[in-house]
Design a protein around this motif. Structure first.
Motif, PDB file in Angstrom:
ATOM      1  N   ALA A 135       0.815  -1.223   0.000  1.00  0.00           N
ATOM      2  CA  ALA A 135       0.000   0.000   0.000  1.00  0.00           C
ATOM      3  C   ALA A 135       0.837   1.257   0.000  1.00  0.00           C
ATOM      4  O   ALA A 135       0.323   2.360  -0.157  1.00  0.00           O
ATOM      5  N   SER A 136       2.156   1.122   0.184  1.00  0.00           N
ATOM      6  CA  SER A 136       3.041   2.291   0.221  1.00  0.00           C
ATOM      7  C   SER A 136       3.506   2.718  -1.158  1.00  0.00           C
ATOM      8  O   SER A 136       4.261   3.683  -1.283  1.00  0.00           O
ATOM      9  N   TYR A 137       3.063   2.012  -2.196  1.00  0.00           N
ATOM     10  CA  TYR A 137       3.560   2.288  -3.537  1.00  0.00           C
ATOM     11  C   TYR A 137       2.427   2.638  -4.507  1.00  0.00           C
ATOM     12  O   TYR A 137       1.281   2.214  -4.335  1.00  0.00           O
ATOM     13  N   VAL A 138       2.794   3.398  -5.524  1.00  0.00           N
ATOM     14  CA  VAL A 138       1.912   3.665  -6.651  1.00  0.00           C
ATOM     15  C   VAL A 138       2.518   2.968  -7.865  1.00  0.00           C
ATOM     16  O   VAL A 138       3.711   3.139  -8.150  1.00  0.00           O
ATOM     17  N   TYR A 139       1.715   2.190  -8.556  1.00  0.00           N
ATOM     18  CA  TYR A 139       2.211   1.400  -9.677  1.00  0.00           C
ATOM     19  C   TYR A 139       1.810   2.049 -11.001  1.00  0.00           C
ATOM     20  O   TYR A 139       0.679   2.532 -11.157  1.00  0.00           O
ATOM     21  N   TYR A 140       2.752   2.029 -11.949  1.00  0.00           N
ATOM     22  CA  TYR A 140       2.521   2.602 -13.275  1.00  0.00           C
ATOM     23  C   TYR A 140       2.972   1.615 -14.356  1.00  0.00           C
ATOM     24  O   TYR A 140       3.829   0.756 -14.108  1.00  0.00           O
ATOM     25  N   THR A 203       5.986  -2.622 -15.802  1.00  0.00           N
ATOM     26  CA  THR A 203       5.488  -1.983 -14.579  1.00  0.00           C
ATOM     27  C   THR A 203       6.639  -1.378 -13.787  1.00  0.00           C
ATOM     28  O   THR A 203       7.667  -2.016 -13.574  1.00  0.00           O
ATOM     29  N   VAL A 204       6.451  -0.129 -13.363  1.00  0.00           N
ATOM     30  CA  VAL A 204       7.380   0.538 -12.459  1.00  0.00           C
ATOM     31  C   VAL A 204       6.558   1.051 -11.285  1.00  0.00           C
ATOM     32  O   VAL A 204       5.330   1.137 -11.358  1.00  0.00           O
ATOM     33  N   ARG A 205       7.227   1.394 -10.179  1.00  0.00           N
ATOM     34  CA  ARG A 205       6.483   1.892  -9.036  1.00  0.00           C
ATOM     35  C   ARG A 205       7.241   3.001  -8.332  1.00  0.00           C
ATOM     36  O   ARG A 205       8.462   3.117  -8.450  1.00  0.00           O
ATOM     37  N   LEU A 206       6.481   3.821  -7.588  1.00  0.00           N
ATOM     38  CA  LEU A 206       7.031   4.919  -6.798  1.00  0.00           C
ATOM     39  C   LEU A 206       6.625   4.731  -5.350  1.00  0.00           C
ATOM     40  O   LEU A 206       5.463   4.424  -5.056  1.00  0.00           O
ATOM     41  N   ASN A 207       7.561   4.929  -4.440  1.00  0.00           N
ATOM     42  CA  ASN A 207       7.249   4.905  -3.015  1.00  0.00           C
ATOM     43  C   ASN A 207       6.525   6.197  -2.659  1.00  0.00           C
ATOM     44  O   ASN A 207       7.020   7.297  -2.921  1.00  0.00           O
ATOM     45  N   LYS A 208       5.341   6.098  -2.056  1.00  0.00           N
ATOM     46  CA  LYS A 208       4.533   7.277  -1.729  1.00  0.00           C
ATOM     47  C   LYS A 208       5.242   8.225  -0.767  1.00  0.00           C
ATOM     48  O   LYS A 208       4.905   9.408  -0.708  1.00  0.00           O
ATOM     49  N   ALA A 209       6.221   7.692  -0.021  1.00  0.00           N
ATOM     50  CA  ALA A 209       6.950   8.545   0.921  1.00  0.00           C
ATOM     51  C   ALA A 209       7.642   9.685   0.203  1.00  0.00           C
ATOM     52  O   ALA A 209       7.899  10.743   0.786  1.00  0.00           O
TER      53      ALA A 209
END
Length: 321
Positions: A135-140, A203-209
């Motif tokens: 849940a801490s990540y946003v996936y693209y 798929t790549v992802r970003l840490n919401k922090a």
């Protein structure tokens, strides 16, 4: 309190218990006694003994239901004897009750952290620790349109340009997520310096922090500016972990001033520990040039609630005389 005891407390301090609305120190001024009915008391509020419970549903701080010297008629069942000294005025007692509430919530947080740690250890034993952080990540998904590369958020149905993105991505390499910076095209570079070429639809992802305004400010500062900030924090015996709130106007201007080469403003940052509150005014100037050396100016003005003040500054040689 029964009627007989209540008569002994007329003109004296009592405790008014309003349950979730808090407890209050008051003076019992009079009694209302009617046949075949419970007695009622006329009280005048002197201070706050226990702050009202906070609301989890609305995540709001509930304020005391009585003001200083407010006269109030309540059921005798809510009035309790109080035989201790109470040397505080209303404002002082309000502050102390808030501090007690802070300690209570802080202890709950510490206990919760212990439980969370135990759960994490058990998930690690089950080789499922990764579930905590999903849940801490946003996936693209990487999308190529003509010569341009975009990232697509399927949940929000949003397409964003990846070119010039300031965030650090994570990409899937050999079955693991690794941190990587976007280079160009479909290419990313890992922390080890390895170049990885992805494909359309990867798929790549970003840490919401990374979206946290304070963290984004820290990442934007040049090393000498960051050192100036940390120097002031150290003198006040606090650190980044004590940050409470950050108004990052610098980030806003960086994201909305694409056609501007010069801008300035002030960021407001607050910190807190168990003893004190601190406010930092971050005055900044930026000048971006393709033909000349860019200039930077950062001044940090620290103020504690005890009156202590500290000033630290960083400027490139061209930004200030």
């Amino acid at each position: 309190m029964d009627r007989k005891t209540a008569k002994l407390y007329i003109g004296k301090k009592v405790l008014v218990n309003e349950g979730n609305q808090g407890q209050y120190i008051a003076t019992l001024e009079d009694m209302v006694v009617e046949p075949n009915k419970p007695w009622r008391g006329i009280v005048r509020i002197q201070g706050v003994y226990e702050y009202p419970n906070y609301s989890i549903d609305t995540m709001e701080l509930v304020h005391p239901c009585f003001k200083e010297n407010e006269r109030y008629e309540c059921s005798g069942q809510r009035i309790e004897p109080y035989s201790h000294s109470f040397p505080y005025n209303y404002k002082e007692s309000l502050a102390l009750s808030l501090k007690d509430k802070w300690d209570e919530v802080h202890q709950v947080n510490q206990d919760t952290e212990i439980i969370l740690s135990l759960i994490q250890q058990e998930l690690r034993r089950l080789h499922s620790e990764h579930l905590i952080f999903e849940a801490s990540y946003v996936y693209y998904q990487l999308v190529k349109k003509g010569r341009s590369i975009y990232i697509y958020d399927e949940s929000k149905r949003e397409t964003l340009s990846i070119d010039g993105c300031p965030f650090e991505f994570e990409i899937h390499v050999n079955g693991e997520w690794v941190q990587a910076l976007y280079i160009s095209g479909m290419s990313f570079e890992t922390e080890d310096g390895e170049q990885v070429d992805l494909k359309h639809g990867s798929t790549v992802r970003l840490n919401k922090a990374q979206f946290d305004p304070y963290r984004m400010l820290i990442n934007e500062l040049e090393k000498p500016s960051l050192h100036a900030l940390e120097k002031g924090l150290k003198k006040l015996n606090i650190g980044h972990e004590h940050s409470v709130y950050c108004h990052n106007s610098l980030l806003i201007k960086l994201l909305t001033s694409f056609n501007k080469d010069n801008f300035n403003g002030v960021n407001f940052i607050s910190y807190a520990n168990n003893q004190n509150q601190f406010v930092v005014q971050h005055h900044y100037e930026r000048s971006v040039s393709e033909t000349e050396e860019s200039t930077t100016f950062d001044r940090f003005e620290f103020t504690s609630d005890s009156g202590e003040r500290i000033l630290t500054t960083y400027a490139t040689q061209f930004s200030r005389d």
